[in-house]
Design a protein around this motif. Structure first.
Motif, PDB file in Angstrom:
ATOM      1  N   SER A  49       0.816  -1.213   0.000  1.00 36.14           N
ATOM      2  CA  SER A  49       0.000   0.000   0.000  1.00 36.14           C
ATOM      3  C   SER A  49       0.848   1.261   0.000  1.00 36.14           C
ATOM      4  N   GLU A  50       2.036   1.201   0.634  1.00 36.05           N
ATOM      5  CA  GLU A  50       2.884   2.396   0.664  1.00 36.05           C
ATOM      6  C   GLU A  50       3.393   2.767  -0.726  1.00 36.05           C
ATOM      7  N   GLU A  51       3.509   1.778  -1.608  1.00 42.55           N
ATOM      8  CA  GLU A  51       3.926   2.083  -2.979  1.00 42.55           C
ATOM      9  C   GLU A  51       2.879   2.921  -3.687  1.00 42.55           C
ATOM     10  N   MET A  52       1.613   2.615  -3.453  1.00 46.04           N
ATOM     11  CA  MET A  52       0.547   3.370  -4.095  1.00 46.04           C
ATOM     12  C   MET A  52       0.607   4.833  -3.678  1.00 46.04           C
ATOM     13  N   LEU A  53       0.957   5.086  -2.419  1.00 42.11           N
ATOM     14  CA  LEU A  53       1.021   6.455  -1.924  1.00 42.11           C
ATOM     15  C   LEU A  53       2.266   7.181  -2.405  1.00 42.11           C
ATOM     16  N   SER A  54       3.387   6.455  -2.512  1.00 41.36           N
ATOM     17  CA  SER A  54       4.653   7.114  -2.832  1.00 41.36           C
ATOM     18  C   SER A  54       4.934   7.204  -4.325  1.00 41.36           C
ATOM     19  N   ARG A  55       4.466   6.239  -5.101  1.00 41.17           N
ATOM     20  CA  ARG A  55       4.813   6.202  -6.520  1.00 41.17           C
ATOM     21  C   ARG A  55       3.814   6.942  -7.406  1.00 41.17           C
ATOM     22  N   ASN A  56       2.548   6.908  -7.050  1.00 39.51           N
ATOM     23  CA  ASN A  56       1.548   7.552  -7.899  1.00 39.51           C
ATOM     24  C   ASN A  56       1.702   9.069  -7.862  1.00 39.51           C
ATOM     25  N   ARG A  57       1.476   9.689  -9.006  1.00 41.08           N
ATOM     26  CA  ARG A  57       1.750  11.115  -9.159  1.00 41.08           C
ATOM     27  C   ARG A  57       0.495  11.978  -9.156  1.00 41.08           C
ATOM     28  N   VAL A  58      -0.618  11.399  -8.810  1.00 42.06           N
ATOM     29  CA  VAL A  58      -1.867  12.149  -8.799  1.00 42.06           C
ATOM     30  C   VAL A  58      -2.684  11.691  -7.594  1.00 42.06           C
ATOM     31  N   SER A  59      -3.418  12.616  -7.003  1.00 41.17           N
ATOM     32  CA  SER A  59      -4.171  12.308  -5.787  1.00 41.17           C
ATOM     33  C   SER A  59      -5.513  11.668  -6.121  1.00 41.17           C
ATOM     34  N   LEU A  60      -6.075  10.990  -5.133  1.00 38.97           N
ATOM     35  CA  LEU A  60      -7.366  10.328  -5.305  1.00 38.97           C
ATOM     36  C   LEU A  60      -8.485  11.309  -5.662  1.00 38.97           C
ATOM     37  N   PRO A  61      -8.584  12.484  -5.019  1.00 38.75           N
ATOM     38  CA  PRO A  61      -9.656  13.422  -5.401  1.00 38.75           C
ATOM     39  C   PRO A  61      -9.600  13.832  -6.872  1.00 38.75           C
ATOM     40  N   ILE A  62      -8.400  14.022  -7.407  1.00 37.66           N
ATOM     41  CA  ILE A  62      -8.278  14.391  -8.822  1.00 37.66           C
ATOM     42  C   ILE A  62      -8.698  13.231  -9.708  1.00 37.66           C
ATOM     43  N   VAL A  63      -8.324  12.022  -9.315  1.00 38.26           N
ATOM     44  CA  VAL A  63      -8.728  10.835 -10.073  1.00 38.26           C
ATOM     45  C   VAL A  63     -10.249  10.737 -10.128  1.00 38.26           C
ATOM     46  N   ILE A  64     -10.895  10.879  -8.987  1.00 37.94           N
ATOM     47  CA  ILE A  64     -12.354  10.787  -8.926  1.00 37.94           C
ATOM     48  C   ILE A  64     -12.999  11.897  -9.753  1.00 37.94           C
ATOM     49  N   ARG A  65     -12.452  13.097  -9.662  1.00 33.57           N
ATOM     50  CA  ARG A  65     -12.990  14.223 -10.442  1.00 33.57           C
ATOM     51  C   ARG A  65     -12.941  13.935 -11.937  1.00 33.57           C
ATOM     52  N   ASP A  66     -11.802  13.423 -12.409  1.00 32.51           N
ATOM     53  CA  ASP A  66     -11.647  13.165 -13.842  1.00 32.51           C
ATOM     54  C   ASP A  66     -12.535  12.017 -14.317  1.00 32.51           C
ATOM     55  N   VAL A  67     -12.695  11.006 -13.482  1.00 33.04           N
ATOM     56  CA  VAL A  67     -13.561   9.885 -13.858  1.00 33.04           C
ATOM     57  C   VAL A  67     -15.017  10.351 -13.946  1.00 33.04           C
ATOM     58  N   ILE A  68     -15.441  11.187 -13.009  1.00 28.39           N
ATOM     59  CA  ILE A  68     -16.804  11.733 -13.058  1.00 28.39           C
ATOM     60  C   ILE A  68     -17.005  12.526 -14.347  1.00 28.39           C
ATOM     61  N   PHE A  69     -16.000  13.305 -14.726  1.00 29.87           N
ATOM     62  CA  PHE A  69     -16.104  14.092 -15.958  1.00 29.87           C
ATOM     63  C   PHE A  69     -16.233  13.180 -17.173  1.00 29.87           C
ATOM     64  N   GLN A  70     -15.469  12.090 -17.187  1.00 32.20           N
ATOM     65  CA  GLN A  70     -15.583  11.150 -18.302  1.00 32.20           C
ATOM     66  C   GLN A  70     -16.961  10.494 -18.318  1.00 32.20           C
ATOM     67  N   HIS A  71     -17.494  10.195 -17.158  1.00 34.03           N
ATOM     68  CA  HIS A  71     -18.827   9.597 -17.096  1.00 34.03           C
ATOM     69  C   HIS A  71     -19.896  10.575 -17.590  1.00 34.03           C
ATOM     70  N   VAL A  72     -19.691  11.855 -17.341  1.00 37.45           N
ATOM     71  CA  VAL A  72     -20.634  12.857 -17.850  1.00 37.45           C
ATOM     72  C   VAL A  72     -20.614  12.860 -19.376  1.00 37.45           C
ATOM     73  N   ILE A  73     -19.411  12.873 -19.953  1.00 39.43           N
ATOM     74  CA  ILE A  73     -19.287  12.838 -21.414  1.00 39.43           C
ATOM     75  C   ILE A  73     -19.919  11.569 -21.971  1.00 39.43           C
ATOM     76  N   GLN A  74     -19.628  10.459 -21.339  1.00 42.36           N
ATOM     77  CA  GLN A  74     -20.163   9.165 -21.763  1.00 42.36           C
ATOM     78  C   GLN A  74     -21.688   9.160 -21.724  1.00 42.36           C
ATOM     79  N   SER A  75     -22.250   9.717 -20.673  1.00 39.67           N
ATOM     80  CA  SER A  75     -23.707   9.723 -20.511  1.00 39.67           C
ATOM     81  C   SER A  75     -24.380  10.656 -21.512  1.00 39.67           C
TER      82      SER A  75
END
Length: 355
Positions: free
Chosen positions: A82-108
């Motif tokens: 789990s520590e690798e996910m926190l240290s290696r990933n370059r984007v935060s969870l809130p930004i990930v969720i925001r972008d996925v929601i935006f893609q779902h809006v386009i998709q819908s």
């Protein structure tokens, strides 16, 4: 020509309407008409269900893995600590969720636009079409088989070809995104900010890439195969859950997605690592395009089982041994240990020796 079948409350009677069988075997053709078809869920058109179901599936299935992450319920099946996910990933969870929601809006929005111009599904002609098949085919073919083919077999065939179309579309577009540095930098590098994939990030993409890769690709598959709204619902939902599963970060036992398909979470995790970023482009179901184009990552071949699939334990062993080799090489050269990166430009010491 008679089927000699009766309604006996068995499993077959849940699949077959025996009144329809009698109509199909009659000498006089059944009436053919077109009436509005009732929805699976009363008050909710099947076309709208096809838009809602994948969204519910994405967030529900992703949340399932997120709960496992948060409460450490399946650490022995986690691919990376789990520590690798926190240290290696370059984007935060809130930004990930925001972008996925935006893609779902386009998709819908795109899906709703197509729904508005699609003709409403109708019913009332099915028995006539099956009656025509019955009279064209040899008598030794059972009527029940014709019935099962009409209602279920055709759907399975359409689903299979839709899988092939999605795989073909995504492989070639995905591969182009990696071969063309400008496209990679502008679009696809965003997805690779997740060095350690996790479920919520399955559709974390640049909006343009997300539309081309997922929304358009799946739409083309459903339109090309002539799917009904219910078949579209199944295809969209199944594909969504498969994509989430590929990015979940776990290799859970009895995971049907990973048991049924050669393309699984470990296969795709290799692609997210710096040593495998130019390999394993296939997604989300099969791997034959990688085989044909020679883009399968073979660095883990010696760790594979007799079933030609690498287990979680063997993949962990591969990652640890690779890490040790890099550390030893750095010590031998009296230089700082290289820092792992998910960039497409990263090179690995051992890869240079072997490739």
């Amino acid at each position: 020509m008679l089927s000699n079948t009766t309604s006996d409350g068995s499993f077959y009677s849940t699949l077959i309407n025996f009144t329809d069988i009698q109509a199909i075997e009659a000498k006089i053709a059944p009436l053919s008409y077109h009436l509005p078809k009732s929805s699976v869920i009363e008050g909710l058109p099947d076309g709208i269900l096809a838009l809602i179901a994948p969204l519910v599936a994405y967030w529900t299935y992703s949340s399932f893995f997120h709960i496992i992450d948060e409460y450490k319920l399946a650490e022995k099946y986690r691919i990376h600590p789990s520590e690798e996910m926190l240290s290696r990933n370059r984007v935060s969870l809130p930004i990930v969720i925001r972008d996925v929601i935006f893609q779902h809006v386009i998709q819908s929005v795109m899906g709703y636009a197509l729904y508005c111009i699609d003709p409403l599904p109708t019913t009332g002609y099915e028995n006539f079409e099956m009656w025509q098949l019955r009279n064209k085919l040899p008598e030794w073919i059972p009527t029940t088989l014709i019935y099962l083919w009409y209602w279920y077999g055709q759907s399975l065939v359409r689903m299979f070809f839709a899988f092939l179309i999605i795989d073909s579309w995504q492989f070639h577009l995905h591969r182009i995104m990696h071969l063309n540095k400008a496209l990679y930098k502008r679009f696809h590098s965003r997805h690779h900010q997740l060095y350690v994939p996790y479920a919520y990030g399955a559709l974390f993409n640049d909006p343009v890439e997300g539309f081309l890769l997922d929304t358009l690709g799946t739409g083309i598959a459903s339109l090309t195969t002539g799917m009904t709204p219910i078949e579209c619902t199944i295809l969209y939902t199944f594909s969504t859950m498969k994509t989430v599963d590929d990015h979940c970060g776990y290799s859970l036992p009895f995971d049907l997605f990973q048991l049924l398909f050669p393309n699984n979470s470990i296969y795709h995790d290799i692609h997210h690592q710096h040593f495998g970023v130019k390999y394993n482009f296939s997604q989300p179901f099969f791997t034959f395009w990688d085989t044909w184009f020679g883009t399968t990552y073979h660095g883990v071949d010696e760790y594979k089982t007799a079933q030609e699939k690498i287990t979680l334990q063997k993949y962990r062993q591969f990652l640890q041994e690779r890490k040790n080799k890099r550390r030893n090489a750095a010590i031998a050269k009296k230089m700082p240990e290289p820092v792992s990166s998910s960039s497409d430009e990263d090179e690995d010491i051992d890869e240079k020796k072997t490739n």
